[in-house]
Design a protein around this motif. Structure first.
Motif, PDB file in Angstrom:
ATOM      1  N   MET A   1       0.855  -1.231   0.060  1.00 23.76           N
ATOM      2  CA  MET A   1       0.051   0.092   0.020  1.00 23.76           C
ATOM      3  C   MET A   1       0.916   1.449  -0.058  1.00 23.76           C
ATOM      4  N   ALA A   2       0.568   2.197  -0.775  1.00 25.66           N
ATOM      5  CA  ALA A   2       1.096   3.428  -0.688  1.00 25.66           C
ATOM      6  C   ALA A   2       0.646   4.329   0.453  1.00 25.66           C
ATOM      7  N   GLN A   3       1.853   5.018   0.862  1.00 25.22           N
ATOM      8  CA  GLN A   3       1.364   6.129   1.828  1.00 25.22           C
ATOM      9  C   GLN A   3       1.036   7.438   1.185  1.00 25.22           C
ATOM     10  N   VAL A   4       0.136   7.988   1.528  1.00 27.03           N
ATOM     11  CA  VAL A   4      -0.555   9.350   1.045  1.00 27.03           C
ATOM     12  C   VAL A   4      -0.489  10.222   2.135  1.00 27.03           C
ATOM     13  N   LEU A   5       0.205  11.651   1.733  1.00 29.75           N
ATOM     14  CA  LEU A   5       0.292  12.568   2.715  1.00 29.75           C
ATOM     15  C   LEU A   5      -0.959  13.452   2.224  1.00 29.75           C
ATOM     16  N   ILE A   6      -1.901  13.803   3.158  1.00 28.65           N
ATOM     17  CA  ILE A   6      -3.077  14.781   2.836  1.00 28.65           C
ATOM     18  C   ILE A   6      -2.663  16.171   3.148  1.00 28.65           C
ATOM     19  N   PRO A   7      -3.072  17.148   2.546  1.00 33.10           N
ATOM     20  CA  PRO A   7      -2.892  18.363   2.839  1.00 33.10           C
ATOM     21  C   PRO A   7      -3.855  19.026   3.934  1.00 33.10           C
ATOM     22  N   SER A   8      -3.588  19.829   4.784  1.00 30.42           N
ATOM     23  CA  SER A   8      -4.473  20.331   5.707  1.00 30.42           C
ATOM     24  C   SER A   8      -5.842  20.593   5.110  1.00 30.42           C
ATOM     25  N   GLN A   9      -5.755  21.251   4.132  1.00 31.67           N
ATOM     26  CA  GLN A   9      -6.890  21.820   3.391  1.00 31.67           C
ATOM     27  C   GLN A   9      -7.873  20.592   3.004  1.00 31.67           C
ATOM     28  N   LEU A  10      -7.659  19.442   3.220  1.00 28.07           N
ATOM     29  CA  LEU A  10      -8.148  18.182   2.630  1.00 28.07           C
ATOM     30  C   LEU A  10      -8.554  17.195   3.985  1.00 28.07           C
ATOM     31  N   SER A  11      -7.984  17.340   5.039  1.00 31.76           N
ATOM     32  CA  SER A  11      -8.051  16.795   6.225  1.00 31.76           C
ATOM     33  C   SER A  11      -9.242  16.474   6.588  1.00 31.76           C
ATOM     34  N   ALA A  12     -10.156  17.385   6.375  1.00 33.77           N
ATOM     35  CA  ALA A  12     -11.551  17.307   7.201  1.00 33.77           C
ATOM     36  C   ALA A  12     -12.162  15.951   6.229  1.00 33.77           C
ATOM     37  N   TYR A  13     -11.639  15.750   5.087  1.00 34.67           N
ATOM     38  CA  TYR A  13     -12.360  14.463   4.445  1.00 34.67           C
ATOM     39  C   TYR A  13     -11.872  13.220   5.109  1.00 34.67           C
ATOM     40  N   THR A  14     -10.501  13.241   5.773  1.00 30.25           N
ATOM     41  CA  THR A  14      -9.882  12.053   6.364  1.00 30.25           C
ATOM     42  C   THR A  14     -10.054  12.037   7.655  1.00 30.25           C
ATOM     43  N   ASP A  15     -11.285  12.729   8.281  1.00 30.24           N
ATOM     44  CA  ASP A  15     -11.381  12.735   9.655  1.00 30.24           C
ATOM     45  C   ASP A  15     -10.176  13.420  10.469  1.00 30.24           C
ATOM     46  N   GLY A  16      -9.534  14.323   9.855  1.00 25.76           N
ATOM     47  CA  GLY A  16      -8.352  14.827  10.413  1.00 25.76           C
ATOM     48  C   GLY A  16      -6.983  14.292  10.130  1.00 25.76           C
ATOM     49  N   ALA A  17      -6.908  12.876   9.509  1.00 21.35           N
ATOM     50  CA  ALA A  17      -5.871  12.327   9.335  1.00 21.35           C
ATOM     51  C   ALA A  17      -5.011  13.120   8.112  1.00 21.35           C
ATOM     52  N   THR A  18      -3.608  13.121   8.445  1.00 19.03           N
ATOM     53  CA  THR A  18      -2.831  13.915   7.219  1.00 19.03           C
ATOM     54  C   THR A  18      -1.983  12.839   6.633  1.00 19.03           C
ATOM     55  N   ARG A  19      -2.067  11.581   6.951  1.00 18.33           N
ATOM     56  CA  ARG A  19      -1.290  10.438   6.457  1.00 18.33           C
ATOM     57  C   ARG A  19      -2.128   9.269   6.321  1.00 18.33           C
ATOM     58  N   VAL A  20      -2.383   8.626   5.163  1.00 20.79           N
ATOM     59  CA  VAL A  20      -3.449   7.684   5.272  1.00 20.79           C
ATOM     60  C   VAL A  20      -2.893   6.337   4.207  1.00 20.79           C
ATOM     61  N   ALA A  21      -3.196   5.344   4.373  1.00 17.49           N
ATOM     62  CA  ALA A  21      -2.695   4.262   3.221  1.00 17.49           C
ATOM     63  C   ALA A  21      -3.669   3.894   2.334  1.00 17.49           C
ATOM     64  N   ALA A  22      -3.096   3.731   1.119  1.00 22.61           N
ATOM     65  CA  ALA A  22      -4.161   3.334   0.074  1.00 22.61           C
ATOM     66  C   ALA A  22      -3.540   2.497  -0.917  1.00 22.61           C
ATOM     67  N   SER A  23      -4.371   1.675  -1.669  1.00 18.72           N
ATOM     68  CA  SER A  23      -3.928   0.916  -2.685  1.00 18.72           C
ATOM     69  C   SER A  23      -4.220   1.335  -3.867  1.00 18.72           C
ATOM     70  N   GLY A  24      -3.547   0.726  -4.837  1.00 19.73           N
ATOM     71  CA  GLY A  24      -3.532   1.150  -6.257  1.00 19.73           C
ATOM     72  C   GLY A  24      -2.171   0.966  -7.005  1.00 19.73           C
ATOM     73  N   ALA A  25      -2.243   0.883  -8.363  1.00 14.17           N
ATOM     74  CA  ALA A  25      -1.102   0.724  -9.154  1.00 14.17           C
ATOM     75  C   ALA A  25      -0.720   1.898  -9.731  1.00 14.17           C
ATOM     76  N   THR A  26      -1.614   2.674 -10.007  1.00 12.99           N
ATOM     77  CA  THR A  26      -1.555   4.081 -10.398  1.00 12.99           C
ATOM     78  C   THR A  26      -2.151   5.385  -9.589  1.00 12.99           C
ATOM     79  N   VAL A  27      -1.394   6.625  -9.861  1.00 13.41           N
ATOM     80  CA  VAL A  27      -2.131   7.857  -8.711  1.00 13.41           C
ATOM     81  C   VAL A  27      -3.368   7.516  -8.827  1.00 13.41           C
ATOM     82  N   GLY A  28      -4.234   7.548 -10.107  1.00  9.92           N
ATOM     83  CA  GLY A  28      -5.598   7.645 -10.282  1.00  9.92           C
ATOM     84  C   GLY A  28      -6.138   6.415  -9.306  1.00  9.92           C
TER      85      GLY A  28
END
Length: 87
Positions: A1-28
Motif C-alpha cells: 500500500m502506498a502512503q498518502v500525505l493529505i494537505p491540511s485543507q483536505l484533512s476534513a475528508y479524512t477525519d483529520g488524518a494527514t497520512r493514510v494508506a491506500a492501494s492502487g497501481a497508479t495515482v488514479g
C-alpha cells in the motif's frame, strides 16, 4: 500500500488524518481507493476530465507528476499539496 500525505485543507475528508494508506497501481487508482473511503476527496484533487486541478500538486517522492496514470510501487509515498491563495 502506498502512503498518502493529505494537505491540511483536505484533512476534513479524512477525519483529520494527514497520512493514510491506500492501494492502487497508479495515482488514479490510489485516488479512487481514497475516494471510496473518503467521499469527495478525489474531486478536490482532479477535475471531471481526470486532470489534476491547477492549484493541486502531486509528488511521488520528490518527483512531481501531473498524470493520474503515473504508476506507483507499493512502497511509494504520494504527497498531495494544495496551493495557498489570499489577498
Amino acid at each position: 500500500m502506498a502512503q498518502v500525505l493529505i494537505p491540511s485543507q483536505l484533512s476534513a475528508y479524512t477525519d483529520g488524518a494527514t497520512r493514510v494508506a491506500a492501494s492502487g497501481a497508479t495515482v488514479g487508482a490510489v485516488l479512487d481507493d481514497l475516494d471510496r473511503r473518503f467521499p469527495g476527496l478525489k474531486f478536490r484533487v482532479v477535475d471531471e476530465q481526470d486532470r489534476v486541478r491547477r492549484h493541486m500538486r502531486l509528488f511521488i517522492g520528490q518527483a512531481e507528476t501531473r498524470s493520474i496514470a503515473h504508476p506507483l510501487a507499493p512502497d511509494d509515498e504520494l504527497l498531495i499539496f494544495g496551493a495557498l491563495s489570499g489577498g
